[in-house]
Enzyme design. Structure first.
Site, PDB file in Angstrom:
ATOM      1  N   MET A  36      -7.535  10.683   8.724  1.00 54.82           N
ATOM      2  CA  MET A  36      -8.105  11.152   7.453  1.00 54.82           C
ATOM      3  C   MET A  36      -8.913  12.434   7.663  1.00 54.82           C
ATOM      4  SD  MET A  36      -9.239   7.396   6.024  1.00 54.82           S
ATOM      5  CE  MET A  36      -9.374   6.533   7.580  1.00 54.82           C
TER       6      MET A  36
ATOM      7  N   LYS B 106      -2.988   3.259  -2.600  1.00 58.30           N
ATOM      8  CA  LYS B 106      -4.283   3.945  -2.655  1.00 58.30           C
ATOM      9  C   LYS B 106      -4.031   5.447  -2.535  1.00 58.30           C
ATOM     10  CE  LYS B 106      -7.312   0.420  -0.780  1.00 58.30           C
ATOM     11  NZ  LYS B 106      -6.433  -0.618  -0.252  1.00 58.30           N
TER      12      LYS B 106
ATOM     13  N   ASP C  15       0.835  -1.199   0.000  1.00 53.22           N
ATOM     14  CA  ASP C  15       0.000   0.000   0.000  1.00 53.22           C
ATOM     15  C   ASP C  15       0.869   1.247   0.000  1.00 53.22           C
ATOM     16  OD1 ASP C  15      -2.543  -0.879  -0.173  1.00 53.22           O
ATOM     17  OD2 ASP C  15      -2.951  -0.843   1.968  1.00 53.22           O
TER      18      ASP C  15
HETATM   19  C1  LIG Z   1      -6.797   4.460   5.671  1.00 53.85           C
HETATM   20  S1  LIG Z   1      -6.103   4.993   7.191  1.00 53.85           S
HETATM   21  C2  LIG Z   1      -5.082   3.627   7.564  1.00 53.85           C
HETATM   22  C3  LIG Z   1      -4.707   3.528   9.024  1.00 53.85           C
HETATM   23  C4  LIG Z   1      -3.756   2.388   9.330  1.00 53.85           C
HETATM   24  N1  LIG Z   1      -4.386   1.114   9.111  1.00 53.85           N
HETATM   25  C5  LIG Z   1      -3.196   2.465  10.738  1.00 53.85           C
HETATM   26  O1  LIG Z   1      -3.496   1.607  11.581  1.00 53.85           O
HETATM   27  O2  LIG Z   1      -2.405   3.381  10.990  1.00 53.85           O
HETATM   28  C6  LIG Z   1      -4.965   6.215   6.625  1.00 53.85           C
HETATM   29  C7  LIG Z   1      -4.794   7.351   7.624  1.00 53.85           C
HETATM   30  O3  LIG Z   1      -3.929   6.964   8.680  1.00 53.85           O
HETATM   31  C8  LIG Z   1      -3.199   8.083   9.126  1.00 53.85           C
HETATM   32  N2  LIG Z   1      -1.775   7.823   8.948  1.00 53.85           N
HETATM   33  C9  LIG Z   1      -1.211   6.694   8.498  1.00 53.85           C
HETATM   34  N3  LIG Z   1       0.131   6.777   8.494  1.00 53.85           N
HETATM   35  C10 LIG Z   1       0.430   7.999   8.978  1.00 53.85           C
HETATM   36  C11 LIG Z   1       1.644   8.702   9.214  1.00 53.85           C
HETATM   37  N4  LIG Z   1       2.829   8.130   9.000  1.00 53.85           N
HETATM   38  N5  LIG Z   1       1.581   9.959   9.711  1.00 53.85           N
HETATM   39  C12 LIG Z   1       0.401  10.532   9.967  1.00 53.85           C
HETATM   40  N6  LIG Z   1      -0.784   9.929   9.752  1.00 53.85           N
HETATM   41  C13 LIG Z   1      -0.772   8.674   9.270  1.00 53.85           C
HETATM   42  C14 LIG Z   1      -3.660   9.293   8.312  1.00 53.85           C
HETATM   43  O4  LIG Z   1      -4.712   9.921   9.008  1.00 53.85           O
HETATM   44  C15 LIG Z   1      -4.133   8.601   7.057  1.00 53.85           C
HETATM   45  O5  LIG Z   1      -5.041   9.412   6.342  1.00 53.85           O
END
Ligand SMILES: C[S@@+](CC[C@H](N)C(=O)[O-])C[C@H]1O[C@@H](n2cnc3c(N)ncnc32)[C@H](O)[C@@H]1O
Length: 299
Positions: free
Chosen positions: A219, A104, A82
Site C-alpha cells: 500500500m 474494498k 474481496d
Molecule cells: C490490504 S493489503 C492485503 C494484503 C494481503 N492480505 C496479502 O497477504 O497479500 C493490499 C496490498 O497488498 C498488495 N498486493 C496485493 N495483491 C497484489 C498484487 N497482485 N500485486 C501487487 N501488490 C499486491 C498491495 O500493496 C495492496 O495495496
C-alpha cells in the site's frame, strides 16, 4: 462409473476423483459443514450447522490458491469476496452459490468491516457454509483475525486457510528473492497505508532506514516519495535499488526498476497504480541477474 469402454470408465473415475481432491468439482449434497472442515467449534455452536472458512486466495493468479482453499470454496453456499481475491475462481462455482462482493476499492465505496462480519455470522447462523475469499494471506494486513474473532464471539465455527501473501509471492513473480545468502538476512514487511510522520503510523522508519535488510512495502505507491525521503534521511543510500511490481502474478503484471533517489519520479512517469509491491534493497540486483540469465536460457 460405466461408459461402455472399461479404460474410458477408469479415466473418467480418475478425473472425477482428481477434481474432487483439487476442489474443482464439488459433491456437496447437504448444507452442513463440509468434510474435513477442521474449524474451531465454539461452545454453544452445535445448534446450527453452518460455518465460515476464511480463505487466503493468494496474490491474484487463480493457480496460487491452496488445494485446501479451493476445496472449501467448492463447498460453499455463500462466498464473500474481496477486490484483490482471485475472482476468476468464482466462475467455477455452481449457479446456486450466493456471491457477495465486499470489494474494498481504495477511497471508494466498499462494504464496511462490521457489515462483512455481520454477513458472515448471519449466513452461518442460518445454517449455510460461508467461504470468505480474500487476497493473499488473510492474516497479513487482511483483517482475517477480526473476522475470526467476530465469528467466535457469535458462537460460529470458523477455520482459516493460509494463503500465499503478496508480500513474498509478488516479488518472487518478478524474480526478486526477499532474502539471499550474503545479501539479505532479514526482510521487513511494512504497511504504508498511512505515510511516515502521520500520527497513526506505528512504523519505526529510523530503524528501517538504518537496516540493510530487504524492505517489502505494501500500500505504498501513493506515498512512495515520503517513504523514500524518510529512508534516505535515516541512512539508506540514494542508489539503493528499488523494484515496484504492479498487478503481481496477473496477466497485466509489470515491474519498474529504479533507485531510492528516483523511485518517486519513475512511479509518476509510469503512472503506476495499486495494487503494487515496492521492494527496497540489494536483492533487487539478484532479480536483474536472474532475468539476464533467463533471457540467455530462453533465447
Ligand atoms: C490490504 S493489503 C492485503 C494484503 C494481503 N492480505 C496479502 O497477504 O497479500 C493490499 C496490498 O497488498 C498488495 N498486493 C496485493 N495483491 C497484489 C498484487 N497482485 N500485486 C501487487 N501488490 C499486491 C498491495 O500493496 C495492496 O495495496
Amino acid at each position: 462409473m460405466l461408459s461402455g469402454d472399461p479404460r474410458h470408465s477408469a479415466a473418467l473415475r480418475d478425473a472425477i476423483l482428481d477434481g474432487l481432491r483439487s476442489g474443482q468439482l464439488s459433491a456437496r449434497h447437504s448444507r452442513g459443514l463440509p468434510g474435513g472442515f477442521g474449524g474451531v467449534v465454539p461452545p454453544g455452536a452445535a445448534q446450527h450447522r453452518g460455518g465460515v472458512a476464511i480463505i487466503g486466495g493468494g496474490p491474484g493468479d487463480p493457480g496460487l490458491i491452496t488445494v485446501r482453499g479451493r476445496q472449501l470454496l467448492a463447498e460453499a453456499d455463500v462466498v464473500l469476496t474481496d477486490r484483490l481475491a482471485p475472482r476468476s475462481l468464482l466462475d467455477e462455482l455452481r449457479d446456486d452459490v450466493e456471491i457477495i462482493d465486499a470489494g474494498k476499492i481504495p477511497y471508494g465505496r466498499a462494504m464496511a468491516q462490521e457489515h462483512i462480519n455481520a454477513a458472515l455470522v448471519s449466513h452461518a447462523q442460518a445454517g449455510r457454509f460461508v467461504a470468505r475469499l480474500k487476497g493473499g494471506d488473510p492474516f497479513v494486513f487482511g483483517r482475517g483475525a477480526e473476522e475470526v474473532l467476530a465469528c467466535l464471539r457469535a458462537g460460529v465455527p470458523v477455520t482459516v486457510v493460509p494463503g500465499v501473501t503478496s508480500a513474498v509471492g509478488v516479488p518472487a513473480s518478478a524474480w526478486v528473492p526477499v532474502t539471499h545468502r550474503g545479501i539479505a538476512q532479514e526482510f521487513h514487511v511494512v504497511s504504508v497505508h498511512v505515510p511516515p510522520g502521520d500520527e497513526r503510523s506505528t512504523v519505526n522508519w529510523k530503524l528501517l532506514g538504518g537496516s540493510s535488510g530487504t524492505l517489502v512495502l505494501l500500500m505504498a505507491v501513493e506515498r512512495i516519495g515520503a517513504v523514500a525521503d524518510e529512508l534516505l534521511q535515516y541512512g539508506r543510500s540514494p542508489d539503493t535499488p528499488v523494484s515496484v511490481i504492479a498487478d503481481g502474478t496477473l496477466p497485466t503484471q509489470r515491474t519498474i526498476n529504479s533507485t531510492l533517489e528516483q523511485v518517486e519520479s519513475r512511479v509518476a512517469e509510469e503512472g503506476v497504480r495499486p495494487p503494487a509491491i515496492v521492494v527496497v534493497g540489494d536483492v533487487v540486483r539478484v532479480a536483474a541477474e536472474i532475468t539476464e540469465l533467463m533471457r540467455d536460457v530462453t533465447a
